[in-house]
Each structure stands twice: as structure tokens, then as C-alpha cells.
Design an enzyme around this catalytic site. Structure first.
Site, PDB file in Angstrom:
ATOM      1  N   TYR A 197       2.398  -3.073   2.799  1.00  0.00           N
ATOM      2  CA  TYR A 197       2.026  -2.769   4.172  1.00  0.00           C
ATOM      3  C   TYR A 197       2.120  -3.967   5.132  1.00  0.00           C
ATOM      4  O   TYR A 197       1.119  -4.293   5.510  1.00  0.00           O
ATOM      5  CB  TYR A 197       0.434  -2.285   4.037  1.00  0.00           C
ATOM      6  CG  TYR A 197       0.049  -1.349   2.979  1.00  0.00           C
ATOM      7  CD1 TYR A 197       0.683  -0.056   3.009  1.00  0.00           C
ATOM      8  CD2 TYR A 197      -0.531  -1.732   1.914  1.00  0.00           C
ATOM      9  CE1 TYR A 197       0.288   0.850   2.385  1.00  0.00           C
ATOM     10  CE2 TYR A 197      -1.022  -0.681   1.033  1.00  0.00           C
ATOM     11  CZ  TYR A 197      -0.536   0.520   1.059  1.00  0.00           C
ATOM     12  OH  TYR A 197      -0.929   1.421   0.186  1.00  0.00           O
TER      13      TYR A 197
ATOM     14  N   TYR B  18      -7.753   8.697   0.195  1.00  0.00           N
ATOM     15  CA  TYR B  18      -6.425   8.093  -0.072  1.00  0.00           C
ATOM     16  C   TYR B  18      -5.992   8.414  -1.446  1.00  0.00           C
ATOM     17  O   TYR B  18      -6.739   8.540  -2.219  1.00  0.00           O
ATOM     18  CB  TYR B  18      -6.682   6.550  -0.103  1.00  0.00           C
ATOM     19  CG  TYR B  18      -5.425   5.927  -0.471  1.00  0.00           C
ATOM     20  CD1 TYR B  18      -4.187   5.756   0.637  1.00  0.00           C
ATOM     21  CD2 TYR B  18      -5.124   5.377  -1.765  1.00  0.00           C
ATOM     22  CE1 TYR B  18      -3.334   5.085   0.281  1.00  0.00           C
ATOM     23  CE2 TYR B  18      -4.101   4.726  -2.000  1.00  0.00           C
ATOM     24  CZ  TYR B  18      -3.154   4.690  -1.016  1.00  0.00           C
ATOM     25  OH  TYR B  18      -1.841   4.000  -1.599  1.00  0.00           O
TER      26      TYR B  18
ATOM     27  N   ASP C  26      -9.252  13.035  -7.989  1.00  0.00           N
ATOM     28  CA  ASP C  26      -8.476  11.680  -8.010  1.00  0.00           C
ATOM     29  C   ASP C  26      -9.533  10.517  -8.300  1.00  0.00           C
ATOM     30  O   ASP C  26     -10.215  10.008  -7.739  1.00  0.00           O
ATOM     31  CB  ASP C  26      -7.767  11.404  -7.070  1.00  0.00           C
ATOM     32  CG  ASP C  26      -7.002  10.208  -6.657  1.00  0.00           C
ATOM     33  OD1 ASP C  26      -7.254   9.422  -7.749  1.00  0.00           O
ATOM     34  OD2 ASP C  26      -6.218   9.980  -5.888  1.00  0.00           O
TER      35      ASP C  26
ATOM     36  N   LYS D 172      -5.138   2.956 -12.285  1.00  0.00           N
ATOM     37  CA  LYS D 172      -5.501   1.550 -11.857  1.00  0.00           C
ATOM     38  C   LYS D 172      -6.027   0.763 -13.157  1.00  0.00           C
ATOM     39  O   LYS D 172      -5.226  -0.059 -13.803  1.00  0.00           O
ATOM     40  CB  LYS D 172      -6.443   1.633 -10.723  1.00  0.00           C
ATOM     41  CG  LYS D 172      -5.784   1.899  -9.506  1.00  0.00           C
ATOM     42  CD  LYS D 172      -6.488   1.732  -8.269  1.00  0.00           C
ATOM     43  CE  LYS D 172      -5.517   1.595  -7.051  1.00  0.00           C
ATOM     44  NZ  LYS D 172      -5.685   2.506  -6.114  1.00  0.00           N
TER      45      LYS D 172
HETATM   46  C1  LIG Z   1      -4.678   3.420  -5.604  1.00  0.00           C
HETATM   47  C2  LIG Z   1      -4.660   4.817  -5.679  1.00  0.00           C
HETATM   48  C3  LIG Z   1      -3.770   5.691  -5.941  1.00  0.00           C
HETATM   49  C4  LIG Z   1      -2.331   5.422  -5.953  1.00  0.00           C
HETATM   50  O1  LIG Z   1      -2.054   4.639  -7.048  1.00  0.00           O
HETATM   51  P1  LIG Z   1      -0.770   3.640  -7.150  1.00  0.00           P
HETATM   52  O2  LIG Z   1      -0.802   3.103  -8.486  1.00  0.00           O
HETATM   53  O3  LIG Z   1      -0.957   2.644  -5.979  1.00  0.00           O
HETATM   54  O4  LIG Z   1       0.458   4.660  -6.781  1.00  0.00           O
HETATM   55  C5  LIG Z   1      -4.074   6.947  -5.841  1.00  0.00           C
HETATM   56  N1  LIG Z   1      -5.351   7.399  -5.637  1.00  0.00           N
HETATM   57  C6  LIG Z   1      -6.379   6.642  -5.380  1.00  0.00           C
HETATM   58  C7  LIG Z   1      -7.693   7.022  -5.410  1.00  0.00           C
HETATM   59  C8  LIG Z   1      -6.194   5.115  -5.484  1.00  0.00           C
HETATM   60  O5  LIG Z   1      -6.963   4.368  -5.336  1.00  0.00           O
END
Ligand SMILES: *Cc1c(COP(=O)(O)O)cnc(C)c1O
Length: 425
Positions: free
Chosen positions: A18, A144, A245, A274
Site C-alpha cells: 500500500y 477485510y 474468515d 496468518k
Molecule cells: C490478512 C487477511 C486476509 C488476507 O491474507 P493475506 O495472507 O494477506 O493474503 C484475509 N482476511 C483477513 C481477515 C485478514 O486479516
């Protein structure tokens, strides 16, 4: 290469996340150990970000290093089409065991965004296998889910830069951000608009997708478990799949192993990433119910159509196995509760501060929301000056340190944040 040469070449040729090419200050890191990043000039910074939620056990951990070295003796990588291997099968079984019971099938992806793409494709293929064309997704604002096109289409339309990519993004359905805040009483009025959208479009909606309890990079908001519980009920009522997610929230960060446990519900599809590898390597996973995997597998084309080159990378799976074992062998629950307490106490002074809109803490996450966006060029060097690594975005100054942070280090981290906000306010 001297640090100056490094920075010069970086500015000339390397994009950062970014960022403009050559824009904003970057700091050269030469090593990282435990809670600390060591800069090229020798300064040591307490890491308040866990490298974007991922480094839960700290850097350069002997057990995780060893897991990678052991796996390296056997193989670094092998394709996953038509082949399998112990680290992947062990990890898949571990994750099926740890996550809510209905989740039985697992697809390995190579990043969080890809895990979200996979989840969305799975939902579309599921309905296709049942003879229905459903192409839309319902989500909530301030979410997000990643930076690829599918994921981006379900990010908050404002912070997710939808205007920038207008015309290239699928048009999804957006309900207001989930309310009330975590700890406040939920009633059906909070979910009225979501409910209306779901009812009106249920036949076109492949799935509802959202982050359970904590909305991360879209706004760092914590919402009531009652909202999530009602989302599950409504999805069942209208026969729409639910994708959760947990890429940011998984592996204990919110005080539960998975944030959906706050609401005692399970999704039809779950995304993890993550902290999965303890922040060592890029790896993510998409889990689904047996019903979904069997429906896709037993109807034409009879296959799920996705397959990354580095799918189920053995080094990444091996370190993920070691990281999960480390977590489960520790008393992570009281440890995260201890961090929550430390953040509450440490950030309390910010509540009274000029320019601060709200301070909120949940599990190992502390957020100071300002009234106006912070000036990154000013505040980032100020944090480094105070010996901490904190990377705000917009109005949000937030902390999610590695779980290995001591009470004393947590106090220093919070004191540094308090001091910088006080000085820059
Ligand atoms: C960081 C994140 C993503 C994307 O993961 P990347 O490994 O950066 O592609 C998707 N959803 C959530 C909730 C996130 O925090």
C-alpha cells in the site's frame, strides 16, 4: 551493502505494501529474535504487530527453526497434484480436529487472500453442483478479506478501494457493519438490514462471508457474539452458506482458539492463515463441511477447480504443525487473558487523551481509535524512536503483540504508544 545503499536500492526498485514507489520511510531490519526486531543501526524494537498477526511465538524460535530444518532434510517442496506427504496430512488432520466438528475437508492455499478466493469458488461450485446458479455474496461493511479480486469485492467498499477498481469488481451485497459492540446486548433490530438483504436476494446468494467477532484491517471493530449467532440462524433459515474468515482471529488471538467459539457456532466454510505457521512461511487453509466437499465431488465436473503450484508446501506444513503443537502445549488461554489485562491497563491513559475517540481491547488486540487519521511520516519514526514497532493505518493505532511478550515488555510497549500519541496529539 551498507544500510544507506540498501535503502537507496529499495527506494529505486522495490514496492512496499500500500505504498508509492520510493514513498514513505522504511527501516532496514537485520535480524529478529523473540519479541525484538534489530535494525541495521543496532536499535532493538519491541514488535507490537506480530508481523501482521502472524508471529505468535516470537521470532527465531528454536522449536520452529528445528521443524523447518528437519523437514529440509527430507524435501523442501513437491507438487501436490497426485502426490501427498506426512506434513500436509498431519496438518490437515490437526486442523480438522481443532476446528468445529462439521468442518471435515481441507484445501491448502498459499495466502489468506487465496484461501478466501478458494472459499468463494467452493460456495459457487457447491450451488452449481446442486443445479443452481448463485454468483453473489452478502457481507457487512468495514470488513477485510484480502487484496485479490474476489476477496476485494467483499472488502469494505470505502476502505477496500472499490472506486479505484470500479468496473473490474463483482457487485456484492453489503449490510451495515455488525453491531452492537462486543460486550453489549444484541437484539434483532441490530441485524434488520442484513436480514432484509438476505431474504430479498437469498436465491442469488452463494454465501454470506464475514470475519467473526473482530473486523481486522477494515476497521478493527469488535462486535457482539449475538449478531454472529443470528447470522448463522438466518443463513440456515434461508439456505445460504456461511463463510467465516478467521485468517486474523484464529489461533487464540481473541481469547478463544477460534473467534466463532465466542458465539458457539460453526461455519460451512472456514478460512485460516496468518498465525497458522507461527509467522514463518506463507500458508493458509480453507475448510468445509463434508456436505460441501461431497456435493462438489459427486456432481459434474466432479472436481474442485483450484490448485496452487506451491499447494501444501512441506516446509510450511511442517512449521505449522510445530507452531500449533507449541500453542496447544502452552497455557495460551490464560496467557492471552494476561495480555488483555496488560493492554487494558497499559492503554487506559489514552482514553482521556485529546484526539482519541475510543480505546478498545479484546484478547491480545488493543486498539486506540483517533478522531482523525494519523500522520504516518511523523508517527512511524516517533514509535521507532521510542523503541517499539507499531504500524497504524488511518485513524487506528493498534497492537497485537506476540504471545511471548512479558508483562514488563507489554508495559513498555503501551507506555511508548501513550507517549507518542500524547506528543503528536
Ligand atoms: C490478512 C487477511 C486476509 C488476507 O491474507 P493475506 O495472507 O494477506 O493474503 C484475509 N482476511 C483477513 C481477515 C485478514 O486479516
Amino acid at each position: 551493502m551498507t544500510p544507506d545503499q540498501l535503502l537507496q536500492l529499495d527506494r529505486a526498485h522495490v514496492w512496499h505494501p500500500y505504498a508509492a514507489m520510493g514513498g514513505g520511510p522504511v527501516f532496514p531490519v537485520v535480524s529478529a529474535r523473540g519479541l525484538y526486531l534489530t535494525l541495521a543501526d543496532g536499535r532493538q524494537l519491541i514488535d507490537g504487530m506480530a508481523s501482521w498477526w502472524s508471529v505468535i511465538h516470537g521470532y527465531n524460535h528454536p522449536v520452529l527453526n528445528q521443524a523447518i530444518q528437519n523437514q529440509l532434510q527430507d524435501m523442501a517442496h513437491v507438487m501436490f497434484g497426485g502426490l501427498t506427504h506426512p506434513p500436509a496430512v498431519t496438518l490437515a488432520n490437526k486442523l480438522v480436529e481443532l476446528t468445529p466438528a462439521p468442518l471435515q475437508s481441507l484445501f491448502f492455499a498459499d495466502s489468506g487472500s487465496v484461501a478466501v478466493e478458494v472459499a468463494m469458488k467452493m460456495a459457487i461450485q457447491y450451488w452449481q453442483a446442486k443445479g443452481q446458479t448463485r454468483s453473489r455474496f452478502l457481507t457487512v461493511r468495514k470488513g477485510y478479506h484480502g487484496d485479490t479480486f474476489g476477496a476485494m469485492s467483499v472488502c469494505d467498499p470505502v476502505t477496500g478501494m472499490h472506486s479505484l477498481f470500479q468496473g473490474s469488481l463483482n457487485q456484492q451485497l453489503f449490510a451495515p457493519p455488525p453491531t452492537p459492540a462486543f460486550g453489549e446486548a444484541f437484539d434483532d433490530s441490530h441485524i434488520a438490514e442484513f436480514s432484509r438483504l438476505l431474504e430479498r436476494h437469498s436465491k442469488d446468494i452463494a454465501a454470506v462471508i464475514l470475519e467473526p467477532i473482530v473486523q481486522g484491517a477494515g476497521g478493527m471493530r469488535f462486535y457482539a457474539p449475538g449478531y454472529l449467532r443470528r447470522v448463522r440462524q438466518l443463513c440456515d433459515e434461508h439456505q445460504v452458506l456461511l463463510i467465516l474468515d478467521e485468517i486474523a482471529t484464529g489461533f487464540g488471538r481473541t481469547g478463544r482458539l477460534f473467534a466463532c467459539e465466542h458465539a458457539d457456532i460453526s461455519p460451512d466454510i472456514l478460512c485460516l492463515g496468518k498465525a497458522l505457521t507461527g509467522g514463518y512461511m506463507t500458508l493458509a487453509a480453507t475448510l468445509s463441511t463434508r456436505e460441501i466437499s461431497e456435493t462438489i465431488s459427486h456432481n459434474p465436473p466432479g472436481a474442485f477447480m483450484h490448485g496452487p503450484t506451491f499447494m501444501a508446501n512441506p516446509l510450511a506444513c511442517a512449521v505449522a504443525n510445530a507452531s500449533i503443537d507449541l500453542l496447544l502445549d502452552s497455557d495460551w488461554r490464560s496467557n492471552v487473558a494476561r495480555i488483555q489485562q496488560g493492554l487494558e491497563t497499559g492503554l487506559a491513559a489514552c482514553r482521556e487523551m485529546e484526539g482519541v475517540a475510543e480505546v478498545r481491547v479484546l484478547g491480545g488486540i488493543g486498539v486506540v481509535e483517533m478522531n482523525t487519521p494519523v500522520d504516518m511520516d511523523q508517527i512511524q519514526p516517533a514509535f521507532v524512536q521510542q523503541g517499539v514497532w507499531v504500524r497504524p493505518f488511518g485513524k487506528l493505532v493498534y497492537l497485537m503483540p506476540p504471545y511471548v511478550i512479558s508483562d514488563e515488555e507489554l508495559q513498555r510497549l503501551c507506555a511508548a504508544v501513550t507517549r507518542v500519541l500524547d506528543e503528536t496529539a
